[in-house]
Design a protein around this motif. Structure first.
Motif, mmCIF file in Angstrom:
data_model
loop_
_atom_site.group_PDB
_atom_site.id
_atom_site.type_symbol
_atom_site.label_atom_id
_atom_site.label_comp_id
_atom_site.label_asym_id
_atom_site.label_seq_id
_atom_site.Cartn_x
_atom_site.Cartn_y
_atom_site.Cartn_z
ATOM 1 N N TYR A 122 0.852 -1.204 0.000
ATOM 2 C CA TYR A 122 0.000 0.000 0.000
ATOM 3 C C TYR A 122 0.884 1.250 0.000
ATOM 4 O O TYR A 122 1.780 1.408 0.805
ATOM 5 N N GLY A 123 0.622 2.098 -0.993
ATOM 6 C CA GLY A 123 1.393 3.330 -1.162
ATOM 7 C C GLY A 123 0.624 4.311 -2.017
ATOM 8 O O GLY A 123 -0.582 4.450 -1.878
ATOM 9 N N HIS A 124 1.292 4.935 -2.959
ATOM 10 C CA HIS A 124 0.727 6.024 -3.758
ATOM 11 C C HIS A 124 -0.546 5.596 -4.498
ATOM 12 O O HIS A 124 -0.489 4.930 -5.533
ATOM 13 N N ASN A 125 -1.696 5.980 -3.964
ATOM 14 C CA ASN A 125 -2.989 5.704 -4.605
ATOM 15 C C ASN A 125 -3.148 4.246 -5.014
ATOM 16 O O ASN A 125 -3.867 3.933 -5.964
ATOM 17 N N HIS A 126 -2.465 3.352 -4.328
ATOM 18 C CA HIS A 126 -2.539 1.948 -4.732
ATOM 19 C C HIS A 126 -2.544 1.038 -3.512
ATOM 20 O O HIS A 126 -1.748 1.205 -2.600
ATOM 21 N N VAL A 127 -3.462 0.090 -3.536
ATOM 22 C CA VAL A 127 -3.453 -1.011 -2.564
ATOM 23 C C VAL A 127 -3.709 -2.275 -3.364
ATOM 24 O O VAL A 127 -4.716 -2.384 -4.071
ATOM 25 N N GLY A 128 -2.784 -3.224 -3.308
ATOM 26 C CA GLY A 128 -2.989 -4.460 -4.061
ATOM 27 C C GLY A 128 -1.768 -5.359 -3.996
ATOM 28 O O GLY A 128 -0.806 -5.083 -3.277
ATOM 29 N N SER A 129 -1.835 -6.431 -4.742
ATOM 30 C CA SER A 129 -0.785 -7.451 -4.705
ATOM 31 C C SER A 129 0.596 -6.848 -4.958
ATOM 32 O O SER A 129 0.788 -6.037 -5.866
ATOM 33 N N ALA A 130 1.571 -7.249 -4.126
ATOM 34 C CA ALA A 130 2.956 -6.806 -4.296
ATOM 35 C C ALA A 130 3.811 -7.887 -4.956
ATOM 36 O O ALA A 130 5.010 -7.695 -5.149
ATOM 37 N N PHE A 131 3.192 -9.021 -5.286
ATOM 38 C CA PHE A 131 3.944 -10.063 -5.985
ATOM 39 C C PHE A 131 4.409 -9.546 -7.344
ATOM 40 O O PHE A 131 3.694 -8.814 -8.029
ATOM 41 N N GLN A 132 5.607 -9.975 -7.732
ATOM 42 C CA GLN A 132 6.148 -9.659 -9.049
ATOM 43 C C GLN A 132 6.160 -10.936 -9.900
ATOM 44 O O GLN A 132 5.925 -12.038 -9.405
ATOM 45 N N GLY A 133 6.448 -10.781 -11.181
ATOM 46 C CA GLY A 133 6.598 -11.941 -12.052
ATOM 47 C C GLY A 133 5.278 -12.640 -12.335
ATOM 48 O O GLY A 133 4.230 -11.997 -12.484
ATOM 49 N N THR A 134 5.308 -13.971 -12.399
ATOM 50 C CA THR A 134 4.139 -14.769 -12.752
ATOM 51 C C THR A 134 2.966 -14.528 -11.808
ATOM 52 O O THR A 134 1.805 -14.614 -12.220
ATOM 53 N N LEU A 135 3.255 -14.237 -10.549
ATOM 54 C CA LEU A 135 2.194 -14.080 -9.546
ATOM 55 C C LEU A 135 1.652 -12.653 -9.471
ATOM 56 O O LEU A 135 0.770 -12.383 -8.659
ATOM 57 N N ALA A 136 2.142 -11.750 -10.293
ATOM 58 C CA ALA A 136 1.717 -10.347 -10.249
ATOM 59 C C ALA A 136 0.197 -10.243 -10.343
ATOM 60 O O ALA A 136 -0.437 -10.900 -11.170
ATOM 61 N N GLY A 137 -0.374 -9.437 -9.469
ATOM 62 C CA GLY A 137 -1.817 -9.226 -9.471
ATOM 63 C C GLY A 137 -2.601 -10.253 -8.684
ATOM 64 O O GLY A 137 -3.809 -10.086 -8.493
ATOM 65 N N ARG A 138 -1.947 -11.303 -8.203
ATOM 66 C CA ARG A 138 -2.635 -12.349 -7.434
ATOM 67 C C ARG A 138 -2.670 -11.973 -5.961
ATOM 68 O O ARG A 138 -1.743 -11.370 -5.432
ATOM 69 N N ASP A 139 -3.726 -12.378 -5.284
ATOM 70 C CA ASP A 139 -3.845 -12.107 -3.848
ATOM 71 C C ASP A 139 -3.422 -13.345 -3.054
ATOM 72 O O ASP A 139 -2.244 -13.626 -2.936
ATOM 73 N N LEU A 140 -4.375 -14.108 -2.518
ATOM 74 C CA LEU A 140 -4.008 -15.297 -1.752
ATOM 75 C C LEU A 140 -3.612 -16.426 -2.695
ATOM 76 O O LEU A 140 -4.405 -16.860 -3.527
ATOM 77 N N VAL A 141 -2.372 -16.889 -2.565
ATOM 78 C CA VAL A 141 -1.814 -17.888 -3.474
ATOM 79 C C VAL A 141 -1.394 -19.115 -2.668
ATOM 80 O O VAL A 141 -0.723 -18.976 -1.638
ATOM 81 N N PRO A 142 -1.757 -20.339 -3.087
ATOM 82 C CA PRO A 142 -1.291 -21.542 -2.396
ATOM 83 C C PRO A 142 0.237 -21.565 -2.344
ATOM 84 O O PRO A 142 0.907 -21.174 -3.307
ATOM 85 N N LEU A 143 0.777 -22.038 -1.223
ATOM 86 C CA LEU A 143 2.217 -21.963 -0.993
ATOM 87 C C LEU A 143 3.025 -22.685 -2.069
ATOM 88 O O LEU A 143 4.113 -22.229 -2.443
ATOM 89 N N SER A 144 2.519 -23.789 -2.602
ATOM 90 C CA SER A 144 3.278 -24.502 -3.642
ATOM 91 C C SER A 144 3.469 -23.618 -4.869
ATOM 92 O O SER A 144 4.534 -23.623 -5.502
ATOM 93 N N GLU A 145 2.451 -22.830 -5.218
ATOM 94 C CA GLU A 145 2.575 -21.921 -6.363
ATOM 95 C C GLU A 145 3.560 -20.793 -6.060
ATOM 96 O O GLU A 145 4.306 -20.343 -6.943
ATOM 97 N N VAL A 146 3.535 -20.312 -4.806
ATOM 98 C CA VAL A 146 4.519 -19.298 -4.402
ATOM 99 C C VAL A 146 5.925 -19.869 -4.546
ATOM 100 O O VAL A 146 6.803 -19.261 -5.167
ATOM 101 N N ALA A 147 6.146 -21.066 -3.985
ATOM 102 C CA ALA A 147 7.483 -21.679 -4.003
ATOM 103 C C ALA A 147 7.999 -21.887 -5.414
ATOM 104 O O ALA A 147 9.200 -21.707 -5.681
ATOM 105 N N ASN A 148 7.110 -22.225 -6.315
ATOM 106 C CA ASN A 148 7.522 -22.563 -7.683
ATOM 107 C C ASN A 148 7.607 -21.358 -8.617
ATOM 108 O O ASN A 148 8.031 -21.504 -9.766
#
Length: 280
Positions: free
Chosen positions: A74-100
């Motif tokens: 959360y920062g400049h006019n934005h609140v949302g997913s901080a994931f980068q790369g393949t997971l960008a824009g995703r919120d709650l992600v299963p841990l196996s997908e995070v790890a991979n």
């Protein structure tokens, strides 16, 4: 006994990290020869924790989905997913997908014992899921509201699970109004095993002594520190026991709150705040 639900692949836990990405997070962490931005220290700590969680949940067949994880900036006019790369824009992600799916893997140098009482530098692989971002104000009220919507859906899907844990890491006061009501609404969510746990960490560059896991707001320097304390949940007994084993003074009213955190206390805060019950 609350906070004793077994965490398994059919009944996973939930971690939501709220990360302040305001402009002031570009300030240095503290005085010294090597000074990192607060944002860099926090993102490094979360990236390291995601690696450790993945290792902890790894079995022969791969990483088990004992947890679903969200990293919300959360920062400049934005609140949302901080994931980068393949997971960008995703919120709650299963841990196996995070790890991979780290955004990238960096080579970092690390000092390790050389077996003769000294230290030697070695290169280690460091997966990165989130980068330091610094811009604008601190919309903490919106961030807590964002977490509220994630948690509402989570609790509906996992009504008997270990309650969600939300960890808020910030260096400044909310710039979009008093966050108290949003914090109360968020903490009102509960599963059959207990109420949601909201923990708060205040990152500092002042170099003063951190206030770690206090049981009252006496001695806190200002109304802002007292506000974050009041927003924080009492640590469950298994987390208190672990905090005590790490040298912290605890009582039955100890809260998941650190004020004026340095690098060491950020790492400890994340470690204690993500202590789960036994994994099955």
């Amino acid at each position: 006994m609350p906070y004793t639900a077994e965490i398994s692949r059919t009944n996973p836990g939930c971690f939501i990290f709220l990360v302040d990405q305001s402009a002031s997070m570009s300030d240095p962490m503290g005085a010294g020869e090597v000074t990192q931005q607060r944002a860099e220290v926090v993102s490094d700590a979360i990236n390291r924790l995601l690696t450790e969680l993945s290792v902890k949940c790894a079995k022969e067949e791969g990483v088990r989905d004992y947890f679903h994880v969200a990293v919300i900036g959360y920062g400049h006019n934005h609140v949302g997913s901080a994931f980068q790369g393949t997971l960008a824009g995703r919120d709650l992600v299963p841990l196996s997908e995070v790890a991979n799916n780290p955004a990238r893997v960096e080579s970092r140098t690390k000092k390790v014992p050389d077996g003769a009482g000294g230290l030697v530098e070695t290169s280690v692989q460091f997966p990165v899921w989130m980068d330091p971002v610094t811009n604008g104000g601190t919309p903490m009220t919106r961030a807590l509201g964002y977490a509220d919507s994630l948690v509402a859906n989570w609790v509906e899907a996992h009504p008997s699970g270990f309650p969600p844990i939300v960890l808020n890491l910030t260096d400044g006061e909310s710039t979009d109004g008093d966050p108290t009501s949003a914090a109360i609404a968020l903490a009102s969510h509960a599963t059959a095993d207990g109420a949601l746990l909201l923990f708060n960490l205040h990152v500092s560059g002042t170099g003063g002594t951190p206030v770690t896991f206090p049981d009252s707001d006496e001695g806190l320097p200002d109304t802002y520190a007292q506000l974050l304390f009041q927003m924080s949940s009492v640590l469950p007994s298994h987390m208190r026991s672990y905090a005590a084993s790490q040298g912290h003074r605890v009582s039955e009213t100890t809260r998941g709150f650190v004020y004026n955190a340095d690098i060491t206390s950020i790492v400890e805060f994340l470690d204690i705040g993500t202590r789960a019950t036994e994994l099955r």
